[in-house]
Structure formats: structure tokens, C-alpha cells
Design a protein around this motif. Structure first.
Motif, PDB file in Angstrom:
ATOM      1  N   GLU A 106      41.581  -2.562  27.390  1.00  0.00           N
ATOM      2  CA  GLU A 106      40.240  -2.829  27.496  1.00  0.00           C
ATOM      3  C   GLU A 106      39.280  -2.051  26.891  1.00  0.00           C
ATOM      4  O   GLU A 106      38.160  -2.326  26.474  1.00  0.00           O
ATOM      5  N   LYS A 107      39.425  -0.745  26.991  1.00  0.00           N
ATOM      6  CA  LYS A 107      38.775   0.223  26.459  1.00  0.00           C
ATOM      7  C   LYS A 107      38.730   0.126  24.826  1.00  0.00           C
ATOM      8  O   LYS A 107      37.779   0.383  24.029  1.00  0.00           O
ATOM      9  N   GLU A 126      34.266  -3.924  19.893  1.00  0.00           N
ATOM     10  CA  GLU A 126      32.938  -4.648  20.082  1.00  0.00           C
ATOM     11  C   GLU A 126      31.893  -3.887  19.580  1.00  0.00           C
ATOM     12  O   GLU A 126      30.946  -4.275  19.193  1.00  0.00           O
ATOM     13  N   ARG A 127      31.664  -2.611  20.115  1.00  0.00           N
ATOM     14  CA  ARG A 127      30.587  -1.747  19.494  1.00  0.00           C
ATOM     15  C   ARG A 127      30.365  -1.728  18.155  1.00  0.00           C
ATOM     16  O   ARG A 127      29.292  -1.668  17.851  1.00  0.00           O
ATOM     17  N   ILE A 128      31.586  -1.445  17.591  1.00  0.00           N
ATOM     18  CA  ILE A 128      31.282  -1.426  15.906  1.00  0.00           C
ATOM     19  C   ILE A 128      31.102  -2.698  15.567  1.00  0.00           C
ATOM     20  O   ILE A 128      30.144  -2.773  14.542  1.00  0.00           O
ATOM     21  N   LYS A 129      31.531  -3.754  16.231  1.00  0.00           N
ATOM     22  CA  LYS A 129      31.242  -4.927  15.619  1.00  0.00           C
ATOM     23  C   LYS A 129      29.856  -5.495  15.776  1.00  0.00           C
ATOM     24  O   LYS A 129      28.893  -6.049  14.871  1.00  0.00           O
ATOM     25  N   PRO A 131      40.111   1.489   6.770  1.00  0.00           N
ATOM     26  CA  PRO A 131      41.181   0.925   7.113  1.00  0.00           C
ATOM     27  C   PRO A 131      40.912  -0.195   7.857  1.00  0.00           C
ATOM     28  O   PRO A 131      41.745  -1.294   7.934  1.00  0.00           O
ATOM     29  N   PHE A 132      39.591  -0.232   8.624  1.00  0.00           N
ATOM     30  CA  PHE A 132      39.356  -1.336   9.319  1.00  0.00           C
ATOM     31  C   PHE A 132      37.812  -1.294   9.503  1.00  0.00           C
ATOM     32  O   PHE A 132      37.155  -0.677   9.058  1.00  0.00           O
ATOM     33  N   PHE A 133      37.426  -2.677   9.727  1.00  0.00           N
ATOM     34  CA  PHE A 133      35.803  -2.713  10.105  1.00  0.00           C
ATOM     35  C   PHE A 133      34.965  -2.377   8.815  1.00  0.00           C
ATOM     36  O   PHE A 133      34.410  -1.584   8.789  1.00  0.00           O
ATOM     37  N   GLN A 134      35.276  -3.019   7.505  1.00  0.00           N
ATOM     38  CA  GLN A 134      34.663  -2.821   6.582  1.00  0.00           C
ATOM     39  C   GLN A 134      33.298  -3.656   6.622  1.00  0.00           C
ATOM     40  O   GLN A 134      33.261  -4.839   7.191  1.00  0.00           O
ATOM     41  N   PRO A 135      32.255  -2.741   6.608  1.00  0.00           N
ATOM     42  CA  PRO A 135      30.854  -3.596   6.782  1.00  0.00           C
ATOM     43  C   PRO A 135      30.749  -4.458   5.706  1.00  0.00           C
ATOM     44  O   PRO A 135      31.005  -4.387   4.589  1.00  0.00           O
ATOM     45  N   GLU A 136      30.014  -5.416   6.147  1.00  0.00           N
ATOM     46  CA  GLU A 136      29.492  -6.560   5.000  1.00  0.00           C
ATOM     47  C   GLU A 136      28.370  -5.840   4.110  1.00  0.00           C
ATOM     48  O   GLU A 136      28.270  -6.292   2.997  1.00  0.00           O
ATOM     49  N   GLU A 137      27.700  -5.049   4.677  1.00  0.00           N
ATOM     50  CA  GLU A 137      26.627  -4.496   3.949  1.00  0.00           C
ATOM     51  C   GLU A 137      27.083  -3.234   3.053  1.00  0.00           C
ATOM     52  O   GLU A 137      28.211  -2.704   3.549  1.00  0.00           O
TER      53      GLU A 137
END
Length: 152
Positions: free
Chosen positions: A45-46, A52-55, A107-113
Motif C-alpha cells: 500500500e505504501k 500515486e503521488r508521482i502520477k 525506467p518508469f513514469f515517463q512524463p507526458e511533458e
């Protein structure tokens, strides 16, 4: 942070029987902090809250103002969560900046901007200033977060 730090975390996680992909993700999500990586391993859950914070950060830079203000209102009511979120955003933006400077990909969470290095530095400085104001003064958290989210 150095990539060798992440590799050490990945190696430690692998020794715990975690597959390579998951180990890499946990190491990255922990921003090079081993204790966080193992915390995420033991508390999914952590890990989800971190994601979620990154998203949220990625979403909010493109969101309309009223959505940003709603987020600021909600976040301002939870002081501990507010500071955890700001810390994650700072680490994420620093990671984006380092990857841009070193011409690496995340490696993860590539920003759209596709933020410029100047944009990233401005965002990092702004979050640091807001954190300082919130921690050292009796500024209204909601207003401070609204200012942050308007400028981010």
C-alpha cells in the motif's frame, strides 16, 4: 543519486527473491533509499501511495486550475501527507533533471511533458521554497499549495 546505488538496492532485493523487474521498480521508486525500497516490498500500500503521488504530479501539470485547487484543498488538510507528497515531487523532478542532463531515460513514469532543464529547475526551486515556507511559518497551507500548483 548514482546508478550504482540503485544497482545495490536491486541486488539486495534480488537476494530476497524479488524478480529483476520488480527489484528495479522498487529501487527506482525509493529514489535510491534502501530503507524505502524494503518498506515498499513489505507494504504494497505504501508502494501504491508512492506511485500515486508521482502520477498526481504528472497529471496536475496538465490539469485545469479548478482541479489543481481541489487537489490543494484536499492535500492541505493532511500535513504529513502534504510534506511526503512534496518530497516525492522534488525527488521525481530531480530524477527527471538528472536523466535529461545525463541523456538517460526513466525506467518508469515517463512524463507526458518534455520539460526543459530550465523548467525542471524552476519547478524544483518552487517546491523547495513552498516547503520552506510551510515548515517555518504559519502560512496557510492551502494558499501555499494553490500558488505552487498554479505555477507548476
Amino acid at each position: 543519486r548514482r546508478s550504482s546505488d540503485l544497482e545495490e538496492i536491486e541486488k539486495s532485493l534480488s537476494l530476497q527473491g524479488i524478480n529483476a523487474k520488480k527489484a528495479k521498480e522498487l529501487a527506482w521508486l525509493s529514489f535510491g533509499r534502501p530503507e524505502l525500497a524494503f518498506d515498499y516490498l513489505n507494504s504494497p500500500e505504501k508502494e501504491e501511495a508512492q506511485k500515486e503521488r508521482i502520477k498526481d504530479m504528472s497529471f496536475l501539470v496538465r490539469a485545469p486550475l479548478h482541479t489543481r485547487f481541489q487537489y490543494a484543498e484536499k492535500l492541505s488538510k493532511q500535513r504529513g501527507e502534504m510534506f511526503r507528497t512534496l518530497d516525492v515531487w522534488l525527488n521525481y523532478l530531480r530524477e527527471l533533471l538528472l536523466n535529461k542532463i545525463e541523456k538517460r531515460t526513466l525506467p518508469f513514469f515517463q512524463p507526458e511533458e518534455n520539460f526543459s532543464t530550465g523548467d525542471l529547475r524552476k519547478k524544483i526551486n518552487l517546491i523547495e521554497k513552498i516547503k520552506l515556507v510551510l515548515s517555518r511559518t504559519n502560512a496557510n497551507p492551502r494558499l501555499a499549495l494553490e500558488v505552487l500548483l498554479m505555477k507548476i
